[in-house]
Enzyme design. Structure first.
Site, PDB file in Angstrom:
ATOM      1  N   GLY A  46      87.708  78.299  80.583  1.00 33.30           N
ATOM      2  CA  GLY A  46      87.185  76.987  80.254  1.00 33.30           C
ATOM      3  C   GLY A  46      86.462  76.394  81.450  1.00 33.30           C
ATOM      4  O   GLY A  46      86.781  76.733  82.592  1.00 33.30           O
ATOM      5  N   GLN A  51      82.919  69.952  86.721  1.00 35.56           N
ATOM      6  CA  GLN A  51      83.180  71.001  87.723  1.00 35.56           C
ATOM      7  C   GLN A  51      81.908  71.586  88.319  1.00 35.56           C
ATOM      8  O   GLN A  51      81.946  72.222  89.365  1.00 35.56           O
ATOM      9  CB  GLN A  51      84.005  72.140  87.091  1.00 35.56           C
ATOM     10  CG  GLN A  51      85.407  71.732  86.710  1.00 35.56           C
ATOM     11  CD  GLN A  51      86.120  72.885  86.038  1.00 35.56           C
ATOM     12  OE1 GLN A  51      86.013  73.066  84.833  1.00 35.56           O
ATOM     13  NE2 GLN A  51      86.834  73.680  86.810  1.00 35.56           N
ATOM     14  N   CYS A  91      92.816  76.961  87.567  1.00 36.07           N
ATOM     15  CA  CYS A  91      91.575  76.207  87.404  1.00 36.07           C
ATOM     16  C   CYS A  91      90.523  76.782  88.355  1.00 36.07           C
ATOM     17  O   CYS A  91      90.837  77.070  89.506  1.00 36.07           O
ATOM     18  CB  CYS A  91      91.847  74.741  87.745  1.00 36.07           C
ATOM     19  SG  CYS A  91      90.394  73.692  87.643  1.00 36.07           S
ATOM     20  N   LEU A  92      89.294  76.925  87.875  1.00 35.96           N
ATOM     21  CA  LEU A  92      88.224  77.455  88.737  1.00 35.96           C
ATOM     22  C   LEU A  92      87.953  76.533  89.920  1.00 35.96           C
ATOM     23  O   LEU A  92      87.435  76.965  90.933  1.00 35.96           O
ATOM     24  CB  LEU A  92      86.941  77.662  87.931  1.00 35.96           C
ATOM     25  CG  LEU A  92      86.988  78.754  86.855  1.00 35.96           C
ATOM     26  CD1 LEU A  92      85.662  78.849  86.118  1.00 35.96           C
ATOM     27  CD2 LEU A  92      87.357  80.104  87.454  1.00 35.96           C
ATOM     28  N   HIS A 133      93.244  70.284  79.281  1.00 32.16           N
ATOM     29  CA  HIS A 133      92.885  70.515  80.684  1.00 32.16           C
ATOM     30  C   HIS A 133      91.413  70.146  80.929  1.00 32.16           C
ATOM     31  O   HIS A 133      91.087  69.463  81.905  1.00 32.16           O
ATOM     32  CB  HIS A 133      93.155  71.992  81.002  1.00 32.16           C
ATOM     33  CG  HIS A 133      92.769  72.449  82.376  1.00 32.16           C
ATOM     34  ND1 HIS A 133      93.685  72.979  83.267  1.00 32.16           N
ATOM     35  CD2 HIS A 133      91.561  72.480  83.021  1.00 32.16           C
ATOM     36  CE1 HIS A 133      93.051  73.302  84.395  1.00 32.16           C
ATOM     37  NE2 HIS A 133      91.768  73.016  84.270  1.00 32.16           N
ATOM     38  N   GLU A 134      90.524  70.580  80.023  1.00 34.96           N
ATOM     39  CA  GLU A 134      89.088  70.348  80.228  1.00 34.96           C
ATOM     40  C   GLU A 134      88.714  68.885  80.022  1.00 34.96           C
ATOM     41  O   GLU A 134      87.866  68.354  80.743  1.00 34.96           O
ATOM     42  CB  GLU A 134      88.258  71.248  79.298  1.00 34.96           C
ATOM     43  CG  GLU A 134      88.493  72.751  79.447  1.00 34.96           C
ATOM     44  CD  GLU A 134      88.377  73.276  80.873  1.00 34.96           C
ATOM     45  OE1 GLU A 134      87.669  72.659  81.689  1.00 34.96           O
ATOM     46  OE2 GLU A 134      89.014  74.296  81.176  1.00 34.96           O
ATOM     47  N   HIS A 137      89.319  67.004  83.090  1.00 36.49           N
ATOM     48  CA  HIS A 137      88.217  67.133  84.057  1.00 36.49           C
ATOM     49  C   HIS A 137      87.151  66.069  83.816  1.00 36.49           C
ATOM     50  O   HIS A 137      86.629  65.475  84.757  1.00 36.49           O
ATOM     51  CB  HIS A 137      87.540  68.506  83.938  1.00 36.49           C
ATOM     52  CG  HIS A 137      88.201  69.591  84.727  1.00 36.49           C
ATOM     53  ND1 HIS A 137      88.414  69.511  86.085  1.00 36.49           N
ATOM     54  CD2 HIS A 137      88.675  70.807  84.356  1.00 36.49           C
ATOM     55  CE1 HIS A 137      88.997  70.641  86.504  1.00 36.49           C
ATOM     56  NE2 HIS A 137      89.184  71.430  85.470  1.00 36.49           N
TER      57      HIS A 137
HETATM   58 ZN    ZN Z   1      90.043  73.309  85.438  1.00 33.69          ZN
END
Ligand code: ZN
Length: 169
Positions: A46, A51, A91-92, A133-134, A137
């Protein structure tokens, strides 16, 4: 298509609150394609526009092994939360760190697809966790915000040290 730079914690730009997408045009479609390419290149499941330093409410997700079930969620919203589930998340934007986060087990949600259609759906398990989660963000929130302040502080120091070493090299 192009790869985008993914911001890493503790970058302040990860705290930006994204604005709704007003018009889904060619630019938005291109951005979504670039976000998907970036997510696949980084082996994520995701990615939120925040991000990649774009303050628009766009999320891309693909939970499939074959990376051929891309979802693009424009202006996603959670309508209902049910139950509690604990899952190990990564998470990236927080490289090489995983921890248990408690979230709702199932959700009802609404978003617009790339054609501008409004879709309402329900889901549970990994997809429900991923959407929560997204959307976090898009609101400037990271999964590590759910950890204790001490744990987060240690993680910040560790990441800063690692990134310093990388600059030296
Ligand atoms: Zn993330």
């Amino acid at each position: 298509m192009a790869l985008l730079e993914v911001l890493h914690f503790p970058d302040d730009r990860l705290r930006n609150v994204a604005k709704p997408v007003e018009t889904i045009d060619e630019k938005i479609r291109e951005l979504a394609a670039n976000m998907l390419e970036t997510m696949y290149a980084e082996n994520g499941i995701g990615l939120a526009a925040t991000q990649v330093n774009i303050a628009k409410r766009i999320v891309v997700i693909d939970l499939s092994e074959a990376k051929d079930e891309a979802m693009v969620l424009i202006n996603p919203e959670i309508l209902e939360l049910h139950g509690i589930e604990s899952m190990k998340e990564g998470c990236l934007s927080v490289p090489d760190y995983f921890d248990i986060v408690e979230r709702a087990e199932s959700i009802k949600y609404r978003y617009q697809n790339l054609d501008g259609d409004i879709i309402e759906s329900e889901t549970d398990g990994l997809l429900a966790v991923c959407i929560q989660h997204e959307i976090d963000h898009l609101n400037g929130k990271l999964f590590i915000d759910y950890l204790s302040p001490l744990k987060r502080q240690r993680l910040k120091k560790k990441i800063e040290k690692l990134e310093k070493q990388q600059t030296v090299l």
